[in-house]
Design a protein around this motif. Structure first.
Motif, PDB file in Angstrom:
ATOM      1  N   UNK A  70       0.846  -1.193   0.000  1.00 23.57           N
ATOM      2  CA  UNK A  70       0.000   0.000   0.000  1.00 23.57           C
ATOM      3  C   UNK A  70       0.883   1.245   0.000  1.00 23.57           C
ATOM      4  N   UNK A  71       0.582   2.190  -0.885  1.00 25.34           N
ATOM      5  CA  UNK A  71       1.354   3.430  -0.953  1.00 25.34           C
ATOM      6  C   UNK A  71       0.585   4.551  -0.268  1.00 25.34           C
ATOM      7  N   UNK A  72       1.247   5.245   0.643  1.00 23.84           N
ATOM      8  CA  UNK A  72       0.645   6.353   1.382  1.00 23.84           C
ATOM      9  C   UNK A  72       1.497   7.600   1.188  1.00 23.84           C
ATOM     10  N   UNK A  73       0.891   8.702   0.772  1.00 24.51           N
ATOM     11  CA  UNK A  73       1.620   9.966   0.620  1.00 24.51           C
ATOM     12  C   UNK A  73       1.526  10.782   1.895  1.00 24.51           C
ATOM     13  N   UNK A  74       2.654  11.212   2.387  1.00 29.27           N
ATOM     14  CA  UNK A  74       2.696  12.030   3.596  1.00 29.27           C
ATOM     15  C   UNK A  74       3.721  13.142   3.384  1.00 29.27           C
ATOM     16  N   UNK A  75       3.350  14.185   2.613  1.00 28.65           N
ATOM     17  CA  UNK A  75       4.306  15.232   2.247  1.00 28.65           C
ATOM     18  C   UNK A  75       4.624  16.199   3.381  1.00 28.65           C
ATOM     19  N   UNK A  76       5.716  16.923   3.181  1.00 32.55           N
ATOM     20  CA  UNK A  76       6.074  17.997   4.103  1.00 32.55           C
ATOM     21  C   UNK A  76       7.499  17.956   4.588  1.00 32.55           C
ATOM     22  N   UNK A  77       8.138  19.128   4.603  1.00 33.61           N
ATOM     23  CA  UNK A  77       9.457  19.328   5.198  1.00 33.61           C
ATOM     24  C   UNK A  77      10.528  18.409   4.617  1.00 33.61           C
ATOM     25  N   UNK A  78      10.487  18.210   3.288  1.00 30.21           N
ATOM     26  CA  UNK A  78      11.501  17.416   2.591  1.00 30.21           C
ATOM     27  C   UNK A  78      11.638  16.011   3.149  1.00 30.21           C
ATOM     28  N   UNK A  79      10.555  15.451   3.627  1.00 25.75           N
ATOM     29  CA  UNK A  79      10.585  14.074   4.117  1.00 25.75           C
ATOM     30  C   UNK A  79      10.556  13.950   5.624  1.00 25.75           C
ATOM     31  N   UNK A  80      10.722  15.060   6.328  1.00 25.08           N
ATOM     32  CA  UNK A  80      10.782  14.989   7.789  1.00 25.08           C
ATOM     33  C   UNK A  80       9.466  14.510   8.394  1.00 25.08           C
ATOM     34  N   UNK A  81       8.352  15.020   7.885  1.00 27.27           N
ATOM     35  CA  UNK A  81       7.051  14.640   8.445  1.00 27.27           C
ATOM     36  C   UNK A  81       6.828  13.134   8.287  1.00 27.27           C
ATOM     37  N   UNK A  82       7.112  12.623   7.099  1.00 22.57           N
ATOM     38  CA  UNK A  82       6.967  11.187   6.866  1.00 22.57           C
ATOM     39  C   UNK A  82       7.956  10.404   7.711  1.00 22.57           C
ATOM     40  N   UNK A 103      17.441  15.041   2.707  1.00 26.51           N
ATOM     41  CA  UNK A 103      17.058  15.308   4.091  1.00 26.51           C
ATOM     42  C   UNK A 103      18.254  15.161   5.029  1.00 26.51           C
ATOM     43  N   UNK A 104      19.175  14.291   4.660  1.00 27.32           N
ATOM     44  CA  UNK A 104      20.308  13.980   5.541  1.00 27.32           C
ATOM     45  C   UNK A 104      21.639  14.548   5.047  1.00 27.32           C
ATOM     46  N   UNK A 105      21.744  14.797   3.739  1.00 29.80           N
ATOM     47  CA  UNK A 105      23.011  15.263   3.176  1.00 29.80           C
ATOM     48  C   UNK A 105      22.996  16.737   2.778  1.00 29.80           C
ATOM     49  N   UNK A 106      21.810  17.348   2.740  1.00 36.47           N
ATOM     50  CA  UNK A 106      21.696  18.754   2.350  1.00 36.47           C
ATOM     51  C   UNK A 106      21.034  19.583   3.440  1.00 36.47           C
ATOM     52  N   UNK A 107      19.915  19.070   3.986  1.00 32.53           N
ATOM     53  CA  UNK A 107      19.198  19.793   5.026  1.00 32.53           C
ATOM     54  C   UNK A 107      20.085  20.305   6.153  1.00 32.53           C
ATOM     55  N   UNK A 108      20.985  19.479   6.706  1.00 30.22           N
ATOM     56  CA  UNK A 108      21.828  19.952   7.810  1.00 30.22           C
ATOM     57  C   UNK A 108      22.741  21.114   7.429  1.00 30.22           C
ATOM     58  N   UNK A 109      23.051  21.254   6.136  1.00 33.17           N
ATOM     59  CA  UNK A 109      23.928  22.332   5.685  1.00 33.17           C
ATOM     60  C   UNK A 109      23.180  23.642   5.481  1.00 33.17           C
ATOM     61  N   UNK A 110      21.860  23.534   5.290  1.00 34.13           N
ATOM     62  CA  UNK A 110      21.083  24.716   4.918  1.00 34.13           C
ATOM     63  C   UNK A 110      20.097  25.183   5.992  1.00 34.13           C
TER      64      UNK A 110
END
Length: 328
Positions: A70-82, A103-110
């Motif tokens: 089953x596929x569930x969409x849970x958008x928001x915050x570049x993947x953080x919410x999901x 989310x792990x290789x770019x978010x922490x830099x920005x």
């Protein structure tokens, strides 16, 4: 968190990946896995590249896994919410997610995030895909070339979310060109593409899979790709590097479950994914949407996240750009 400390944490999490999924749990629940549908969470809206990839995977995995996917969409915050939702759930293999490298290789830099999704929150299962970004403008845009765009008096550019490769590629580009540019974030590729088509932003960096068909149909114009070489789907479009801007940014996606996932469950999922991504149907989706394969095991996923974080950090520093200072 300082980058040096974060890199150490990433390396530790990568080396501990097997431990996270290697508890040796031989309980009846693990041994009988799976005996009900498995939920695949997509951290974006429907229609984007991640959604497309996940739905193709879910369709192809049902036979080897032996249950419905089953596929569930849970958008928001570049993947953080999901990520917070899925990785905070019971580690039984019935809730997993397809996550973005960014989310792990770019978010922490920005971004400054007091409550991030940590690598130690996850059990890495399998790498899936790698994609380049393409910079697009509406077909009727006055900006015919990358030079036209970066020399504009001001630019409003769409991104697929704060801390994404979409934002990083453009932040580096416009920062290097010293263009007065402001980001307009959206939740995923589909709404970003819609914004470009509707002329709500001057430009946007999106994955090839999200922009190619619109470029091919003449609804958008591609100005540059952010790969290290021209993309086979858009051979006439120069790289940003060719145009004088040494900016190379890609996006990768991987499958992960909550930390503590039993080794037996992790291995069953990984084996089923291997069979799914070998299917003609899945590979046709990759081919027709110009999505590259990323065949990586769980440990390799952790290593890649670490290497990408270091590469993007070095790229920004080499270009003399303070990523956090660029945020609006």
């Amino acid at each position: 968190m300082r980058i040096g400390v974060l890199l150490a944490a990433v390396a530790l999490a990568a080396s501990a990946c097997s431990v996270q999924g290697g508890s040796g749990d031989k309980s009846a629940a693990a041994s009988g896995y799976p005996n009900k549908p498995v939920e695949f969470t997509v951290p974006t809206d429907p229609g984007g590249s991640t959604d497309l990839l996940t739905r193709a995977l879910a369709k192809s995995i049902e036979e080897p896994l032996g249950v419905k996917a089953v596929v569930v969409n849970k958008p928001g915050a570049n993947g953080k919410i999901a990520g917070k939702d899925v990785f905070g759930s019971k580690p039984d293999g019935y809730r997993i997610a397809v996550m973005p490298q960014s989310l792990f290789a770019i978010g922490p830099l920005m971004l400054d995030d007091a409550d991030p999704v940590k690598l130690t929150d996850m059990t890495f299962i399998k790498g899936l895909a790698v994609e380049d970004y393409v910079l697009v403008v509406p077909a009727d845009s006055k900006y015919k070339t990358l030079k036209d765009l970066v020399e504009a008096s001001s630019v409003k550019y769409g991104t697929t979310g704060p801390g994404t490769g979409s934002q990083l590629s453009q932040t580096l580009l416009f920062g290097l060109a010293k263009t007065d540019a402001a980001p307009v974030p959206f939740d995923g590729g589909a709404p970003t593409v819609t914004a470009v088509l509707g002329g709500k932003v001057d430009a946007a960096s999106v994955q090839i899979a999200e922009g190619f068909k619109h470029v091919q149909a003449g609804k958008m114009r591609a100005l540059a790709v952010f790969g290290d070489k021209r993309h086979e789907a858009l051979p006439e479009v120069p790289t940003a590097k060719e145009s004088g801007y040494d900016v190379v940014v890609d996006q990768r996606r991987f499958v992960a479950g909550p930390a503590g996932l039993p080794a037996e469950v992790r291995d069953k999922l990984a084996a089923a994914i291997d069979k799914a991504i070998a299917s003609p149907e899945y590979n046709e989706i990759l081919k027709t949407n110009y999505i590259g394969r990323w065949d990586a095991n769980g440990d390799q996923v952790g290593t890649q996240l670490n290497e990408s974080l270091q590469r993007f950090d070095k790229l920004a520093k080499d270009l003399g750009i303070d990523l956090k200072a660029q945020q609006q």
